[in-house]
Design a protein around this motif. Structure first.
Motif, short mmCIF file in Angstrom:
data_model
loop_
_atom_site.label_atom_id
_atom_site.label_comp_id
_atom_site.label_asym_id
_atom_site.label_seq_id
_atom_site.Cartn_x
_atom_site.Cartn_y
_atom_site.Cartn_z
N LYS A 1 1.14 7.19 -3.56
CA LYS A 1 1.22 8.40 -4.39
C LYS A 1 0.53 8.23 -5.73
CE LYS A 1 5.31 10.42 -2.36
NZ LYS A 1 6.63 10.97 -2.59
N THR A 2 0.62 7.06 -6.32
CA THR A 2 0.08 6.88 -7.67
C THR A 2 -1.41 6.54 -7.67
OG1 THR A 2 0.74 4.55 -7.67
CG2 THR A 2 2.29 6.16 -8.64
N ALA B 1 -4.57 2.31 -2.39
CA ALA B 1 -3.74 2.20 -1.19
C ALA B 1 -4.61 2.19 0.06
CB ALA B 1 -2.73 3.35 -1.14
N SER B 2 -5.63 3.03 0.11
CA SER B 2 -6.50 3.04 1.29
C SER B 2 -7.28 1.74 1.41
CB SER B 2 -7.43 4.25 1.27
OG SER B 2 -8.33 4.15 0.20
N ALA C 1 0.83 -1.20 0.00
CA ALA C 1 0.00 0.00 0.00
C ALA C 1 0.86 1.25 0.00
CB ALA C 1 -0.93 0.00 1.21
N ASP C 2 1.98 1.22 0.71
CA ASP C 2 2.90 2.36 0.71
C ASP C 2 3.41 2.64 -0.69
OD1 ASP C 2 2.66 2.72 3.44
OD2 ASP C 2 4.44 1.51 3.91
#
Length: 88
Positions: free
Chosen positions: A66-67, A72-73, A61-62
């Protein structure tokens, strides 16, 4: 004509997979995994393995933070849920 080409590739891929699986089944287990017999198996509890898996999902997820923050959430939420299902 395109359908037959795609179909032939899928059939060939499946045949290759089954052939390799059958050949691997002929090899004795001691030769397939020679270091498994030497190294003692680490027995992790369900909670410990859930923590490790959740940590790996958070690391993934890290990398997406950004992308693709939405994805990620979702990964962070899935990791939290996975941990909570295996808490003692």
């Amino acid at each position: 004509m395109t359908t037959s080409i795609v179909h032939a590739n899928v059939q060939r891929s499946r045949f290759t997979h089954h052939t390799l699986a059958a050949l691997a089944g002929l090899i004795p287990p001691a030769l397939r995994h020679p270091f498994k017999a030497i190294q003692p198996a680490l027995a992790l509890s369900a909670a410990d393995s859930a923590l490790i898996e959740a940590r790996k999902v958070r690391e993934m997820a890290d990398s997406y933070a950004k992308t693709d923050p939405g994805f990620a959430s979702d990964l962070y939420a899935a990791a939290a849920r996975h941990e909570s299902l295996h808490e003692v």
